[in-house]
Design a protein around this motif. Structure first.
Motif, PDB file in Angstrom:
ATOM      1  N   PHE A 100       0.860  -1.181   0.000  1.00 44.45           N
ATOM      2  CA  PHE A 100       0.000   0.000   0.000  1.00 44.45           C
ATOM      3  C   PHE A 100       0.897   1.232   0.000  1.00 44.45           C
ATOM      4  N   ALA A 101       0.457   2.276  -0.683  1.00 40.88           N
ATOM      5  CA  ALA A 101       1.132   3.573  -0.623  1.00 40.88           C
ATOM      6  C   ALA A 101       0.091   4.618  -0.246  1.00 40.88           C
ATOM      7  N   VAL A 102       0.442   5.474   0.674  1.00 45.23           N
ATOM      8  CA  VAL A 102      -0.422   6.573   1.090  1.00 45.23           C
ATOM      9  C   VAL A 102       0.296   7.865   0.728  1.00 45.23           C
ATOM     10  N   ASP A 103      -0.309   8.602  -0.192  1.00 45.45           N
ATOM     11  CA  ASP A 103       0.258   9.864  -0.670  1.00 45.45           C
ATOM     12  C   ASP A 103      -0.421  10.974   0.119  1.00 45.45           C
ATOM     13  N   ARG A 104       0.322  11.595   1.039  1.00 46.16           N
ATOM     14  CA  ARG A 104      -0.278  12.548   1.973  1.00 46.16           C
ATOM     15  C   ARG A 104       0.190  13.968   1.649  1.00 46.16           C
ATOM     16  N   PHE A 105      -0.779  14.873   1.604  1.00 43.01           N
ATOM     17  CA  PHE A 105      -0.538  16.273   1.258  1.00 43.01           C
ATOM     18  C   PHE A 105      -1.073  17.188   2.355  1.00 43.01           C
ATOM     19  N   ALA A 106      -0.474  18.341   2.475  1.00 35.29           N
ATOM     20  CA  ALA A 106      -1.067  19.409   3.282  1.00 35.29           C
ATOM     21  C   ALA A 106      -2.280  19.917   2.512  1.00 35.29           C
ATOM     22  N   TYR A 107      -3.094  20.714   3.157  1.00 38.65           N
ATOM     23  CA  TYR A 107      -4.207  21.318   2.440  1.00 38.65           C
ATOM     24  C   TYR A 107      -4.317  22.782   2.808  1.00 38.65           C
ATOM     25  N   SER A 108      -4.999  23.512   1.936  1.00 40.31           N
ATOM     26  CA  SER A 108      -5.273  24.913   2.234  1.00 40.31           C
ATOM     27  C   SER A 108      -6.769  25.141   2.066  1.00 40.31           C
ATOM     28  N   ALA A 109      -7.278  26.047   2.858  1.00 43.64           N
ATOM     29  CA  ALA A 109      -8.698  26.403   2.781  1.00 43.64           C
ATOM     30  C   ALA A 109      -8.816  27.749   2.081  1.00 43.64           C
ATOM     31  N   ASP A 110      -9.846  27.865   1.262  1.00 48.97           N
ATOM     32  CA  ASP A 110     -10.062  29.161   0.610  1.00 48.97           C
ATOM     33  C   ASP A 110     -11.325  29.807   1.182  1.00 48.97           C
ATOM     34  N   GLY A 111     -11.650  30.961   0.730  1.00 47.12           N
ATOM     35  CA  GLY A 111     -12.809  31.695   1.236  1.00 47.12           C
ATOM     36  C   GLY A 111     -14.137  31.131   0.784  1.00 47.12           C
ATOM     37  N   ASN A 112     -14.132  30.103  -0.048  1.00 42.90           N
ATOM     38  CA  ASN A 112     -15.382  29.513  -0.556  1.00 42.90           C
ATOM     39  C   ASN A 112     -15.721  28.201   0.133  1.00 42.90           C
ATOM     40  N   HIS A 113     -15.221  28.005   1.332  1.00 41.11           N
ATOM     41  CA  HIS A 113     -15.512  26.804   2.115  1.00 41.11           C
ATOM     42  C   HIS A 113     -15.082  25.521   1.419  1.00 41.11           C
ATOM     43  N   SER A 114     -13.915  25.550   0.812  1.00 38.77           N
ATOM     44  CA  SER A 114     -13.383  24.340   0.195  1.00 38.77           C
ATOM     45  C   SER A 114     -11.918  24.179   0.570  1.00 38.77           C
ATOM     46  N   LEU A 115     -11.445  22.951   0.443  1.00 37.89           N
ATOM     47  CA  LEU A 115     -10.056  22.624   0.721  1.00 37.89           C
ATOM     48  C   LEU A 115      -9.368  22.291  -0.591  1.00 37.89           C
ATOM     49  N   SER A 116      -8.124  22.695  -0.698  1.00 36.80           N
ATOM     50  CA  SER A 116      -7.328  22.373  -1.882  1.00 36.80           C
ATOM     51  C   SER A 116      -6.072  21.645  -1.445  1.00 36.80           C
ATOM     52  N   GLN A 117      -5.658  20.697  -2.257  1.00 34.79           N
ATOM     53  CA  GLN A 117      -4.431  19.969  -2.003  1.00 34.79           C
ATOM     54  C   GLN A 117      -3.252  20.922  -2.143  1.00 34.79           C
ATOM     55  N   ALA A 118      -2.338  20.855  -1.178  1.00 32.71           N
ATOM     56  CA  ALA A 118      -1.158  21.720  -1.192  1.00 32.71           C
ATOM     57  C   ALA A 118       0.093  20.842  -1.325  1.00 32.71           C
ATOM     58  N   ALA A 119       1.170  21.195  -0.685  1.00 32.52           N
ATOM     59  CA  ALA A 119       2.452  20.503  -0.831  1.00 32.52           C
ATOM     60  C   ALA A 119       2.388  19.061  -0.329  1.00 32.52           C
ATOM     61  N   ARG A 120       3.094  18.183  -1.024  1.00 28.64           N
ATOM     62  CA  ARG A 120       3.195  16.776  -0.596  1.00 28.64           C
ATOM     63  C   ARG A 120       4.000  16.730   0.699  1.00 28.64           C
ATOM     64  N   LYS A 121       3.451  16.021   1.679  1.00 31.60           N
ATOM     65  CA  LYS A 121       4.128  15.860   2.962  1.00 31.60           C
ATOM     66  C   LYS A 121       4.974  14.599   2.992  1.00 31.60           C
ATOM     67  N   VAL A 122       4.385  13.495   2.519  1.00 32.73           N
ATOM     68  CA  VAL A 122       5.068  12.202   2.634  1.00 32.73           C
ATOM     69  C   VAL A 122       4.387  11.187   1.718  1.00 32.73           C
ATOM     70  N   VAL A 123       5.151  10.211   1.290  1.00 33.66           N
ATOM     71  CA  VAL A 123       4.595   9.006   0.677  1.00 33.66           C
ATOM     72  C   VAL A 123       4.926   7.890   1.660  1.00 33.66           C
ATOM     73  N   ALA A 124       3.889   7.347   2.304  1.00 35.04           N
ATOM     74  CA  ALA A 124       4.063   6.275   3.285  1.00 35.04           C
ATOM     75  C   ALA A 124       3.803   4.937   2.594  1.00 35.04           C
ATOM     76  N   VAL A 125       4.564   3.916   2.992  1.00 37.28           N
ATOM     77  CA  VAL A 125       4.485   2.610   2.348  1.00 37.28           C
ATOM     78  C   VAL A 125       4.357   1.527   3.410  1.00 37.28           C
ATOM     79  N   MET A 126       3.466   0.557   3.141  1.00 38.07           N
ATOM     80  CA  MET A 126       3.341  -0.655   3.963  1.00 38.07           C
ATOM     81  C   MET A 126       3.536  -1.849   3.042  1.00 38.07           C
ATOM     82  N   VAL A 127       4.428  -2.763   3.432  1.00 34.49           N
ATOM     83  CA  VAL A 127       4.725  -3.951   2.642  1.00 34.49           C
ATOM     84  C   VAL A 127       4.506  -5.188   3.510  1.00 34.49           C
ATOM     85  N   LYS A 128       3.734  -6.150   2.996  1.00 33.41           N
ATOM     86  CA  LYS A 128       3.457  -7.378   3.749  1.00 33.41           C
ATOM     87  C   LYS A 128       4.615  -8.369   3.598  1.00 33.41           C
ATOM     88  N   ASP A 129       5.134  -8.804   4.738  1.00 33.15           N
ATOM     89  CA  ASP A 129       6.154  -9.847   4.760  1.00 33.15           C
ATOM     90  C   ASP A 129       6.226 -10.367   6.194  1.00 33.15           C
TER      91      ASP A 129
END
Length: 158
Positions: A79-108
């Motif tokens: 599994f890969a989790v692509d995690r981003f910061a977000y920003s809020a605008d004046g129209n009550h919505s969130l936008s994806q901002a800078a990438r924070k991390v790509v987290a990985v889980m591997v089964k073994d």
């Protein structure tokens, strides 16, 4: 092969001692955005751990997708989790901002017995050379422990 580091900690007062494992060989998942996009979530302020606040997209490779369908994860399911910061605008919505991390889980199960059979690694800012997990996945796994009934995954189903 992979050495087990001689580090033990106690998690959450539960008395569970874990040995840190060598997760340094978990590779950056170069093509993860072409995998199955399982879901996206927005973790708002107050979400724990605080470092996970943001927009995240969860991707499953073919083996992980099969595991979600069957309930049994084969060695190498990732599994890969692509995690981003977000920003809020004046129209009550969130936008994806800078990438924070790509987290990985591997089964073994053989390589990562101390963390439920899953190896954990994260790459700061999505940089394949900026590994963030230095404790063998113990801190990552501490949040997954209550999910033992779902093979330690937050993600369910296909």
């Amino acid at each position: 092969m992979f050495r087990t580091l001689a580090i033990a900690i106690t998690l959450g007062g539960a008395g569970t001692a874990l040995a840190a494992q060598d997760t340094g060989q978990i590779p950056f998942p170069e093509d993860y955005r072409s995998w199955h996009h399982h879901h996206s979530t927005v973790n708002l302020d107050g979400h724990e751990p605080a470092g996970n606040v943001g927009i995240q997209h969860v991707y499953a490779d073919a083996a992980a997708l099969e595991g979600l369908k069957s309930g049994k994860f084969a060695k190498g399911a990732t599994f890969a989790v692509d995690r981003f910061a977000y920003s809020a605008d004046g129209n009550h919505s969130l936008s994806q901002a800078a990438r924070k991390v790509v987290a990985v889980m591997v089964k073994d199960d053989e390589r990562y017995p101390e963390t439920g059979g899953w190896g954990f690694q994260a790459f700061k800012g999505g940089d394949p050379n900026a590994r963030a997990v230095t404790d063998g996945g113990i801190q990552c796994f501490s949040c997954h422990i209550p999910l033992a009934d779902n093979d330690y995954l937050f993600t369910r189903g296909q």
